[in-house]
Scaffold this motif. Structure first.
Motif, PDB file in Angstrom:
ATOM      1  N   VAL A 160      -2.802 -27.063 -52.403  1.00  0.00           N
ATOM      2  CA  VAL A 160      -3.241 -26.400 -53.636  1.00  0.00           C
ATOM      3  C   VAL A 160      -2.095 -25.587 -54.238  1.00  0.00           C
ATOM      4  O   VAL A 160      -1.819 -25.668 -55.445  1.00  0.00           O
ATOM      5  N   ILE A 161      -1.389 -24.828 -53.378  1.00  0.00           N
ATOM      6  CA  ILE A 161      -0.292 -23.988 -53.889  1.00  0.00           C
ATOM      7  C   ILE A 161       0.800 -24.862 -54.505  1.00  0.00           C
ATOM      8  O   ILE A 161       1.227 -24.641 -55.645  1.00  0.00           O
ATOM      9  N   ILE A 162       1.236 -25.876 -53.749  1.00  0.00           N
ATOM     10  CA  ILE A 162       2.333 -26.707 -54.237  1.00  0.00           C
ATOM     11  C   ILE A 162       1.911 -27.499 -55.465  1.00  0.00           C
ATOM     12  O   ILE A 162       2.667 -27.615 -56.432  1.00  0.00           O
ATOM     13  N   GLY A 163       0.692 -28.009 -55.436  1.00  0.00           N
ATOM     14  CA  GLY A 163       0.187 -28.748 -56.584  1.00  0.00           C
ATOM     15  C   GLY A 163       0.219 -27.901 -57.847  1.00  0.00           C
ATOM     16  O   GLY A 163       0.653 -28.350 -58.906  1.00  0.00           O
ATOM     17  N   THR A 164      -0.219 -26.633 -57.707  1.00  0.00           N
ATOM     18  CA  THR A 164      -0.222 -25.740 -58.871  1.00  0.00           C
ATOM     19  C   THR A 164       1.197 -25.523 -59.388  1.00  0.00           C
ATOM     20  O   THR A 164       1.462 -25.619 -60.596  1.00  0.00           O
ATOM     21  N   LEU A 165       2.129 -25.242 -58.446  1.00  0.00           N
ATOM     22  CA  LEU A 165       3.516 -24.998 -58.861  1.00  0.00           C
ATOM     23  C   LEU A 165       4.109 -26.220 -59.549  1.00  0.00           C
ATOM     24  O   LEU A 165       4.803 -26.102 -60.559  1.00  0.00           O
ATOM     25  N   LEU A 166       3.825 -27.405 -59.002  1.00  0.00           N
ATOM     26  CA  LEU A 166       4.421 -28.611 -59.565  1.00  0.00           C
ATOM     27  C   LEU A 166       3.818 -28.954 -60.917  1.00  0.00           C
ATOM     28  O   LEU A 166       4.523 -29.377 -61.830  1.00  0.00           O
ATOM     29  N   LEU A 167       2.517 -28.756 -61.047  1.00  0.00           N
ATOM     30  CA  LEU A 167       1.904 -29.013 -62.348  1.00  0.00           C
ATOM     31  C   LEU A 167       2.472 -28.049 -63.388  1.00  0.00           C
ATOM     32  O   LEU A 167       2.699 -28.418 -64.536  1.00  0.00           O
ATOM     33  N   LEU A 191      -0.400 -40.858 -64.004  1.00  0.00           N
ATOM     34  CA  LEU A 191      -0.097 -41.663 -62.820  1.00  0.00           C
ATOM     35  C   LEU A 191       1.164 -41.163 -62.142  1.00  0.00           C
ATOM     36  O   LEU A 191       1.242 -41.072 -60.915  1.00  0.00           O
ATOM     37  N   MET A 192       2.165 -40.823 -62.967  1.00  0.00           N
ATOM     38  CA  MET A 192       3.412 -40.309 -62.422  1.00  0.00           C
ATOM     39  C   MET A 192       3.144 -39.085 -61.561  1.00  0.00           C
ATOM     40  O   MET A 192       3.672 -38.951 -60.460  1.00  0.00           O
ATOM     41  N   ILE A 193       2.320 -38.168 -62.063  1.00  0.00           N
ATOM     42  CA  ILE A 193       2.018 -36.951 -61.302  1.00  0.00           C
ATOM     43  C   ILE A 193       1.273 -37.299 -60.013  1.00  0.00           C
ATOM     44  O   ILE A 193       1.579 -36.784 -58.944  1.00  0.00           O
ATOM     45  N   LEU A 194       0.323 -38.227 -60.120  1.00  0.00           N
ATOM     46  CA  LEU A 194      -0.425 -38.626 -58.926  1.00  0.00           C
ATOM     47  C   LEU A 194       0.492 -39.231 -57.870  1.00  0.00           C
ATOM     48  O   LEU A 194       0.257 -39.117 -56.676  1.00  0.00           O
ATOM     49  N   ILE A 195       1.549 -39.900 -58.335  1.00  0.00           N
ATOM     50  CA  ILE A 195       2.461 -40.543 -57.394  1.00  0.00           C
ATOM     51  C   ILE A 195       3.410 -39.526 -56.767  1.00  0.00           C
ATOM     52  O   ILE A 195       3.748 -39.614 -55.591  1.00  0.00           O
ATOM     53  N   ILE A 196       3.813 -38.521 -57.563  1.00  0.00           N
ATOM     54  CA  ILE A 196       4.829 -37.589 -57.064  1.00  0.00           C
ATOM     55  C   ILE A 196       4.234 -36.420 -56.282  1.00  0.00           C
ATOM     56  O   ILE A 196       4.837 -35.941 -55.334  1.00  0.00           O
ATOM     57  N   LEU A 197       3.041 -35.973 -56.656  1.00  0.00           N
ATOM     58  CA  LEU A 197       2.458 -34.826 -55.958  1.00  0.00           C
ATOM     59  C   LEU A 197       2.401 -35.004 -54.442  1.00  0.00           C
ATOM     60  O   LEU A 197       2.818 -34.118 -53.703  1.00  0.00           O
ATOM     61  N   PRO A 198       1.909 -36.150 -53.949  1.00  0.00           N
ATOM     62  CA  PRO A 198       1.822 -36.296 -52.488  1.00  0.00           C
ATOM     63  C   PRO A 198       3.186 -36.226 -51.821  1.00  0.00           C
ATOM     64  O   PRO A 198       3.307 -35.812 -50.683  1.00  0.00           O
ATOM     65  N   ARG A 241       5.268 -29.039 -66.885  1.00  0.00           N
ATOM     66  CA  ARG A 241       5.216 -28.671 -68.300  1.00  0.00           C
ATOM     67  C   ARG A 241       6.608 -28.391 -68.838  1.00  0.00           C
ATOM     68  O   ARG A 241       6.864 -28.529 -70.024  1.00  0.00           O
ATOM     69  N   TYR A 242       7.515 -27.975 -67.940  1.00  0.00           N
ATOM     70  CA  TYR A 242       8.861 -27.623 -68.397  1.00  0.00           C
ATOM     71  C   TYR A 242       9.834 -28.786 -68.289  1.00  0.00           C
ATOM     72  O   TYR A 242      10.686 -28.987 -69.119  1.00  0.00           O
ATOM     73  N   ALA A 243       9.748 -29.518 -67.186  1.00  0.00           N
ATOM     74  CA  ALA A 243      10.620 -30.674 -67.027  1.00  0.00           C
ATOM     75  C   ALA A 243       9.798 -31.743 -66.335  1.00  0.00           C
ATOM     76  O   ALA A 243       9.210 -31.488 -65.296  1.00  0.00           O
ATOM     77  N   LYS A 244       9.719 -32.912 -66.932  1.00  0.00           N
ATOM     78  CA  LYS A 244       8.859 -33.963 -66.385  1.00  0.00           C
ATOM     79  C   LYS A 244       9.243 -34.258 -64.943  1.00  0.00           C
ATOM     80  O   LYS A 244      10.399 -34.503 -64.623  1.00  0.00           O
ATOM     81  N   LEU A 245       8.242 -34.213 -64.081  1.00  0.00           N
ATOM     82  CA  LEU A 245       8.481 -34.416 -62.653  1.00  0.00           C
ATOM     83  C   LEU A 245       9.250 -35.698 -62.366  1.00  0.00           C
ATOM     84  O   LEU A 245      10.146 -35.732 -61.537  1.00  0.00           O
ATOM     85  N   GLY A 246       8.878 -36.757 -63.078  1.00  0.00           N
ATOM     86  CA  GLY A 246       9.483 -38.051 -62.816  1.00  0.00           C
ATOM     87  C   GLY A 246      10.983 -38.064 -63.067  1.00  0.00           C
ATOM     88  O   GLY A 246      11.692 -38.902 -62.529  1.00  0.00           O
ATOM     89  N   SER A 301       4.618 -44.430 -46.993  1.00  0.00           N
ATOM     90  CA  SER A 301       3.924 -43.505 -47.889  1.00  0.00           C
ATOM     91  C   SER A 301       4.855 -42.379 -48.352  1.00  0.00           C
ATOM     92  O   SER A 301       4.664 -41.813 -49.414  1.00  0.00           O
ATOM     93  N   VAL A 302       5.869 -42.044 -47.562  1.00  0.00           N
ATOM     94  CA  VAL A 302       6.834 -41.024 -48.014  1.00  0.00           C
ATOM     95  C   VAL A 302       7.771 -41.611 -49.055  1.00  0.00           C
ATOM     96  O   VAL A 302       8.146 -40.964 -50.023  1.00  0.00           O
ATOM     97  N   MET A 303       8.190 -42.865 -48.825  1.00  0.00           N
ATOM     98  CA  MET A 303       9.283 -43.418 -49.622  1.00  0.00           C
ATOM     99  C   MET A 303       8.843 -44.117 -50.895  1.00  0.00           C
ATOM    100  O   MET A 303       9.624 -44.233 -51.835  1.00  0.00           O
ATOM    101  N   LEU A 304       7.594 -44.570 -50.927  1.00  0.00           N
ATOM    102  CA  LEU A 304       7.105 -45.288 -52.108  1.00  0.00           C
ATOM    103  C   LEU A 304       7.343 -44.542 -53.427  1.00  0.00           C
ATOM    104  O   LEU A 304       7.826 -45.155 -54.386  1.00  0.00           O
ATOM    105  N   PRO A 305       7.023 -43.238 -53.476  1.00  0.00           N
ATOM    106  CA  PRO A 305       7.254 -42.545 -54.747  1.00  0.00           C
ATOM    107  C   PRO A 305       8.709 -42.628 -55.203  1.00  0.00           C
ATOM    108  O   PRO A 305       8.964 -42.836 -56.397  1.00  0.00           O
ATOM    109  N   PHE A 306       9.655 -42.498 -54.276  1.00  0.00           N
ATOM    110  CA  PHE A 306      11.076 -42.599 -54.650  1.00  0.00           C
ATOM    111  C   PHE A 306      11.372 -43.971 -55.230  1.00  0.00           C
ATOM    112  O   PHE A 306      12.075 -44.106 -56.224  1.00  0.00           O
TER     113      PHE A 306
END
Lengths: 268, 301
Positions: free
Chosen positions: A249-256, B119-126, A260-265, B176-181
């Motif tokens: 929950v903590i990490i998810g919140t921080l990452l979300l 989808l990107m977020i769902l893939i990267i969060l884990p 907003r500032y820099a796309k995670l991808g 499961s660790v490496m797939l997102p990369f």
């Protein structure tokens, strides 16, 4: 356009793969609410007792506190060192610039276990030399975690700096602003999203680090990740799941928030 | 002086009136010094120690010998460890590529715009929930009383699989660790491929598989290479997954480094293991890179 069945195949395969990636996350959150005394499926009922129990356990509570402290300090170190360095890398040409850029990103490339082992050996040698404990202290942990976070800061902040419009800085300079003023009034505001993302990312990367920390934790100073791994070696119950859920929950919140500032991808 | 330097990328020689310290130097040196002291220095020390001699009871004896490396080469146990590390990494990487490509392709070419970022977020969060937590989760799923066993028992069709503490479980955990990369890297390269090329090939009658093989694959090769290298390196260095999911009988290189350096306190041999691990990874990725690049050049001619 592709045939319909091709499209559907891609959608199905993607759904399956994303489900596979999410399965552990969903599974462990679910298990943290089971009332089964011994972890098994299906659940007999649901309870919040494991959360209470987890908070009552010194290893997890102290580990959590240590991890938050370490991650916060590591974030400050990595911003303090990384933002000026990023500025140098993007705003100036100098001999060895590429080499320095590679060097600053190197902590990301050297395997965590190897880097951790090397730091551990160096710390012990320094301890012998100066008769002062380093490994197992907060200071030692902070050096390691600052090192882990630094490349992410450099990466996110240089990307942010490269995307800003230099002509505004030049205009400010031509109007007589000093370089400090330019940085404070022009550059900093325009790269603020990059810095916020770098800070959040540094915090998360430090918080979840396992491989370097494992060499450097000492008796009474254990990060949450090490506490989890030590516990897992002998037990597997819903207490771990409760701790894991809180962390998710903590990490998810921080990452979300950082998304907003820099796309995670783009951060990878 | 500082204001001029801040904006001029090439300080003109005319203004070089005995500058004190160039500003870039002052800005970059603290970080550089930090990495040199906390990473390069310790690594150099470790390399030097890998040439020392370990005498039981005496800890470490100063020497200049290759015997730790020779010991590795002559020891069947460690050859087995390296071999396991290699095949587990190779297999996990291949699976990542096979599973990751369709997702990346879907994300770039087909996903509805709203879903792309979700989808990107769902893939990267884990990915960022941490190795300890993810490993714990796989233990919950793959364990003897785990979700998978219960699910299979409930269907009544399968006899429960014993996955925990097997190499298969380690591969599942690593994938499961490496797939997102892999997905993120592939998505990056696929985004740069002009869709018209695929449409043109298709309108000329190529089947979708043919388009993938003859158009997308050659163009995406640099990204496929980058993603593959990244996944391979990550799994060569994996620690938590092999230790906790592989169990005490399963050995990979990174846990052995930890074992030797921190537990057995055999620094010379542990250091040698660390450098062998890095050297093998580096040589393999470089060779693969060269071979594929050459193939790629021939392809594009």
């Amino acid at each position: 356009m592709h045939a319909k069945w091709v499209n559907r195949l891609y959608a199905t395969m993607s759904a399956a793969v994303v489900a596979f990636i999410l399965l552990p996350l969903v599974g462990i959150v679910w298990v943290s609410f089971f009332s089964n005394r011994i972890l098994s499926f299906p659940p007999e009922g649901y309870t919040l007792d494991w959360y209470v129990r987890a908070w009552g356990m010194d290893v997890f509570r102290d580990g959590f506190v240590t991890s938050v402290q370490t991650a916060a300090c590591a974030t400050l170190i990595s911003l303090g060192l990384g933002v000026p360095a990023s500025l140098a890398l993007t705003r100036y040409r100098f001999i060895g610039r590429d080499a320095i850029q590679t060097l600053l990103l190197a902590p990301m490339i050297v395997p965590g276990i190897v880097g951790g082992a090397a730091l551990f050996i160096a710390f012990i040698e320094l301890e012998v030399l100066f008769d002062h404990q380093i490994a197992g202290t907060l200071g030692g942990l902070l050096i390691a975690h600052g090192l882990i976070a630094l490349p992410w800061t450099v990466r996110l902040v240089t990307a942010s700096l490269a995307g800003t419009d230099r002509s505004i800085e030049e205009a400010a300079a031509s109007l007589g602003a000093s370089s400090l003023t330019i940085f404070r009034r022009v550059t900093l505001p325009s790269i603020r999203p990059g810095i916020v993302a770098a800070a959040l990312f540094s915090f998360v990367i430090s918080f979840i680090d396992l491989e370097k920390s494992i060499f450097l934790v000492g008796a009474g100073r254990t990060t949450l990740q090490i506490a989890l791994v030590n516990y897992l070696e002998w037990n597997l119950d819903s207490t771990v799941a409760a701790v894991a859920t809180v962390q998710i929950v903590i990490i998810g919140t921080l990452l979300l928030a950082s998304d907003r500032y820099a796309k995670l991808g783009r951060a990878f | 002086m500082t204001s001029a330097a801040a904006t001029a990328p090439h300080p003109s020689p005319g203004s070089a009136r005995a500058r004190r310290i160039p500003p870039a130097f002052g800005l970059a040196s603290p970080a550089t010094l930090f990495v040199v002291l906390a990473l390069l220095g310790p690594l150099a020390l470790m390399f030097r120690y890998s040439l020392n001699r370990f005498v039981p009871g005496e800890f470490m004896v100063e020497a200049l010998t290759l015997e730790n490396y020779v010991k590795f080469l002559g020891d069947g146990f460690y050859q087995e460890v390296l071999f396991t590390t290699l095949w587990v990494s190779g297999l996990s990487t291949l699976l990542c590529l096979l599973a990751g490509f369709p997702v990346a392709y879907y994300l770039v070419r087909q996903a509805p715009p709203v879903w792309k970022s979700r989808l990107m977020i769902l893939i990267i969060l884990p990915l960022l929930m941490g190795n300890a937590v993810r490993t714990a989760a796989w233990m919950v799923i793959l364990g003897d009383k785990g979700l998978l066993a219960a699910g299979m028992a409930a269907t009544g069709l399968f006899s429960p699989l014993k996955l925990m503490y097997t190499p298969a479980a380690v591969v599942i955990g690593l994938v499961s660790v490496m797939l997102p990369f892999m997905i993120v890297t592939l998505r990056g390269i696929l985004e740069g491929i002009d869709r018209n090329l695929e449409d043109a090939a298709e309108s000329l009658g190529a089947s979708h598989l043919m388009v993938l093989w003859r158009v997308v694959l050659p163009l995406a090769l640099p990204g496929i290479l980058a993603g593959t290298m990244l996944c391979f390196i990550l799994s060569m260095n994996a620690y938590a997954t092999p230790v906790l999911i592989g169990g005490p009988q399963f050995h990979m290189m990174a846990p052995e480094v930890y074992q030797q350096v921190a537990k057995a306190m055999n620094w010379p041999f542990g250091s040698a293991l660390a450098f062998i691990l890095m050297a093998v990874t580096l040589v393999l990725t470089t060779v693969a890179n060269m071979l594929i690049q050459r193939r790629y050049r021939r392809w594009s001619e």
